[in-house]
Design a protein around this motif. Structure first.
Motif, PDB file in Angstrom:
ATOM      1  N   LEU A   1      -3.074 -44.794 105.637  1.00 58.75           N
ATOM      2  CA  LEU A   1      -3.781 -45.880 106.321  1.00 58.75           C
ATOM      3  C   LEU A   1      -3.017 -46.305 107.571  1.00 58.75           C
ATOM      4  CD1 LEU A   1      -5.008 -48.058 103.316  1.00 58.75           C
ATOM      5  CD2 LEU A   1      -6.387 -46.667 104.850  1.00 58.75           C
ATOM      6  N   ALA A   2      -1.687 -46.397 107.444  1.00 60.44           N
ATOM      7  CA  ALA A   2      -0.879 -46.778 108.608  1.00 60.44           C
ATOM      8  C   ALA A   2      -1.033 -45.740 109.708  1.00 60.44           C
ATOM      9  CB  ALA A   2       0.584 -46.924 108.211  1.00 60.44           C
ATOM     10  N   PHE A   3      -1.096 -44.485 109.294  1.00 62.77           N
ATOM     11  CA  PHE A   3      -1.276 -43.421 110.283  1.00 62.77           C
ATOM     12  C   PHE A   3      -2.644 -43.573 110.957  1.00 62.77           C
ATOM     13  CE2 PHE A   3      -2.661 -39.173 111.511  1.00 62.77           C
ATOM     14  CZ  PHE A   3      -1.642 -38.869 112.400  1.00 62.77           C
ATOM     15  N   ALA A   4      -3.666 -43.874 110.140  1.00 61.42           N
ATOM     16  CA  ALA A   4      -5.013 -44.051 110.690  1.00 61.42           C
ATOM     17  C   ALA A   4      -5.055 -45.195 111.698  1.00 61.42           C
ATOM     18  CB  ALA A   4      -6.015 -44.300 109.569  1.00 61.42           C
ATOM     19  N   ALA A   5      -4.198 -46.187 111.478  1.00 57.19           N
ATOM     20  CA  ALA A   5      -4.220 -47.340 112.387  1.00 57.19           C
ATOM     21  C   ALA A   5      -3.689 -46.977 113.766  1.00 57.19           C
ATOM     22  CB  ALA A   5      -3.405 -48.493 111.799  1.00 57.19           C
ATOM     23  N   ILE A   6      -2.666 -46.111 113.823  1.00 54.88           N
ATOM     24  CA  ILE A   6      -2.087 -45.837 115.143  1.00 54.88           C
ATOM     25  C   ILE A   6      -2.617 -44.557 115.787  1.00 54.88           C
ATOM     26  CG2 ILE A   6       0.042 -47.149 114.867  1.00 54.88           C
ATOM     27  CD1 ILE A   6       1.393 -44.538 114.108  1.00 54.88           C
ATOM     28  N   ALA A   7      -3.330 -43.725 114.999  1.00 55.05           N
ATOM     29  CA  ALA A   7      -3.846 -42.477 115.572  1.00 55.05           C
ATOM     30  C   ALA A   7      -4.728 -42.706 116.806  1.00 55.05           C
ATOM     31  CB  ALA A   7      -4.598 -41.686 114.510  1.00 55.05           C
TER      32      ALA A   7
END
Lengths: 359, 281
Positions: free
Chosen positions: B25-31
């Motif tokens: 989810l954190a990755f999805a936020a900054i992608a």
């Protein structure tokens, strides 16, 4: 004589003239700003006066907006705003809260700093740039890949649509009975179920256009994620360490600790954070105006172009006059009031949590 | 016992799975940041040239031209809005921290809170009613006024936050010297928190430099360059919006390059504030 704050007295015994002037000045500036805010409501209400007199409160339920025919109803924009913001919140809430948890519980300090910084940068990108990217990069991807995929799996005549219709009917039926008991409606279960079926079948129906409700919801989700993440982080920080440690001490795994200690304790605050994000999504203008496709009708599918309260003002205000202009101002007034209510609600929730954590 | 250990295994699995989901989810936020930035560079970099900064746009169909009018316009608008928004915001911030729990301060705090939450297009409507209607036309004044209102709550909030950080000992030391309160604040405390206040102002400027919605029907736009404060004025964000929604390839190119420049400026402002805050007050 002693009007200076905190009841302080000067050693010389006389109230300092400079202080009096200074504090009077600060008070004057404060009231100017407060007046500015109140004036905002009054001036916009004044702009929309013609429309308020002409259509009255029906304005919000009329589902047609036709400037040449002088028919002005805000229902299409209200639906568009609610739908696009709802999509945004549904996508953004898990991502934002997940990110906040990741930053607090999983990431090592250095990595957390970097990720938090990147999320902040996302908040710094101007709305119009999101719009530009949405139109030229995201919309084609949505049109060619994501929307056809969604149509295949969730579109009409799929198991998903059928299941959703039944679930929705189940949720709505008790309300129907309640309304029936008060003699307010005569909708039968059959017609209710048919309506829900139509709604579910239509959700992912229609040609994939790229621009539309779903794409604008997605862009909005990206835009509100930094806000919701930052607020969720603050909420998680208010949960005292002792609660976390107690959970871990009882042998909870990390995830159980997150679920029991953080999510449960911070529930009110997290909901407040999400609602503040909703408030931002409702008022967001430029990016939505650019990707929603601008069609003044209530959309029946997520793929269809639509219009929000903010985007219709941005699109039409420059070319409008008379009743049209006033109706647009009325849309603005409605938007203003809605975002005030949403924000007050969120703030109350956050404050409620703060009081709870102190007790 | 065996049953317990199976349950423990399951709990562990759930644990690892959930933690992995949080990472994703954190990755999805900054992608999206990388996608947006990559495309800005990809599409915008090619259009970067000297003429972009020095020439005004050419008519549809002709190639070349730049956004000089929008750049000067944005600078003028930011100057105008700062001239009104910064002093007002600073004063509000000082009022919040100095008047403490008085009725005025409470009302002001609510007003500032709500002002932050007003959608920027609604601020545009307000500026339209207050400035455009009486002046009978779009003007730089109206745009500057709208942007100033966006700035006020940001500056006020950050000023209040900074003043809160000043130890009360400084206050007391000043008062003990027999200085009046206003002198303590203006001569002793404010110079000490200069950097912090600058940070707030820069953040407000960064925010305002990308605002489009409040300018659409206040400052409007023009394609000739600066024509005085009482006539319509172009700005980067509005120009990008107009060009992005046009059907001309040259104009679309200008929109991408403009967006790249705008994002660069905004990021730079953010970076400066970050460096300033790291050095602490």
């Amino acid at each position: 004589m002693n009007r200076s704050p905190k009841g302080s007295t000067n050693l010389s015994g006389r109230a300092n003239i400079g202080d009096r002037v200074f504090y009077a000045g600060l008070r004057a500036v404060s009231w100017t700003t407060i007046l500015l805010f109140v004036g905002m409501l009054i001036f916009i209400a004044d702009l929309s006066w013609i429309a308020i007199k002409e259509t009255g409160w029906k304005f919000w339920t009329i589902d047609d907006w036709n400037p040449p025919m002088e028919i002005f109803g805000a229902a299409p924009f209200i639906v568009g705003t609610l739908a696009s913001s709802a999509i945004a919140v549904m996508i953004s809430a898990p991502i934002s809260i997940g990110t906040a948890l990741f930053l607090r519980e999983i990431a090592p300090r250095k990595l957390a700093g970097i990720v938090a910084f990147l999320v902040e940068l996302l908040a710094a990108i101007p709305s119009v740039v999101y719009g530009l990217w949405g139109v030229f990069v995201l919309a084609p991807v949505m049109r060619d890949h994501i929307q056809p995929f969604l149509a295949t799996w969730f579109g009409p005549e799929t198991y998903f649509a059928a299941a959703l219709a039944h679930v929705l009917t189940g949720i709505a039926y008790p309300f129907l009975l309640l309304a029936d008991a008060f003699g307010m409606t005569s909708v039968t279960l059959v017609s209710l179920s048919a309506k829900m079926m139509m709604f579910s079948q239509g959700l992912f129906n229609g040609p994939p256009l790229g621009l539309g409700l779903l794409t604008s919801g997605l862009v909005l989700a990206i835009m509100i994620t930094p806000t919701v993440t930052a607020l969720s982080r603050e909420v998680l920080l208010t949960v005292p360490d002792s609660v976390r440690e107690a959970a871990l001490g009882l042998g909870a795994t990390r995830w159980e600790m997150i679920r029991l200690a953080l999510l449960k304790t911070g529930r009110a605050g997290l909901i407040g954070a999400v609602i503040l994000g909703l408030g931002r999504a409702i008022g967001e203008t430029m990016a939505v105006t650019m990707v929603i496709g601008n069609r003044n009708a209530i959309p029946s599918s997520l793929f269809e172009p639509a219009q929000t309260m903010a985007s219709v003002i941005a699109n039409e205000y420059n070319e409008a006059d008379g009743l049209h202009l006033s109706s647009l101002a009325f849309v603005g007034l409605s938007l203003f009031i809605v975002s005030l209510i949403v924000n007050l609600l969120a703030r109350t929730l956050v404050r409620y949590l703060e009081r709870g954590s102190r007790a | 016992m065996i049953e317990l250990s199976i349950r423990d295994g399951r709990r562990k699995m759930v644990n690892y799975f959930s933690l992995a989901v949080l990472c994703a989810l954190a990755f999805a936020a900054i992608a999206p940041l990388f996608f947006i930035f990559a495309y800005l560079l990809l599409r915008g970099w090619g259009g970067l040239s000297w003429s972009f900064f020095t020439e005004i746009p050419r008519p549809v169909g002709e190639s070349g031209g730049g956004m000089a009018n929008a750049i000067t316009g944005s600078l003028v608008l930011m100057g105008l809005s700062s001239a009104l928004g910064v002093p007002l915001g600073l004063a509000c911030g000082m009022a919040l921290s100095e008047l403490k729990k008085t009725r005025t301060a409470k009302a002001l705090r609510i007003a500032i809170d709500l002002l932050t939450s007003v959608p920027s297009i609604v601020i545009g409507l307000f500026a339209y009613a207050l400035v455009v209607v009486p002046l009978k036309g779009y003007s730089a004044w109206a745009g500057g006024f709208a942007l100033a209102i966006v700035m006020v709550p940001i500056v006020a909030r950050s000023t209040e936050e900074i003043l809160k950080l000043v130890p009360s000992a400084v206050h007391e030391a000043g008062l003990a010297l027999g200085l009046p309160r206003w002198k303590v604040l203006m001569r002793l405390i404010l110079p000490g928190v200069r950097t912090g206040i600058t940070t707030g102002i820069l953040l407000a400027l960064a925010r305002v430099s990308g605002e489009t919605a409040p300018l659409l029907f206040t400052a409007f736009s023009n394609s000739f360059g600066f024509r005085g404060l009482s006539s319509p004025i172009a700005s980067m964000p509005v120009q990008i919006y107009t060009y992005a929604t046009s059907h001309d390839e040259t104009w679309r190119q200008l929109a991408w390059t403009g967006a790249l420049v705008l994002v660069f400026v905004v990021f730079l402002l953010n970076l400066v504030t970050r460096i300033l805050t790291r050095r602490k007050i």
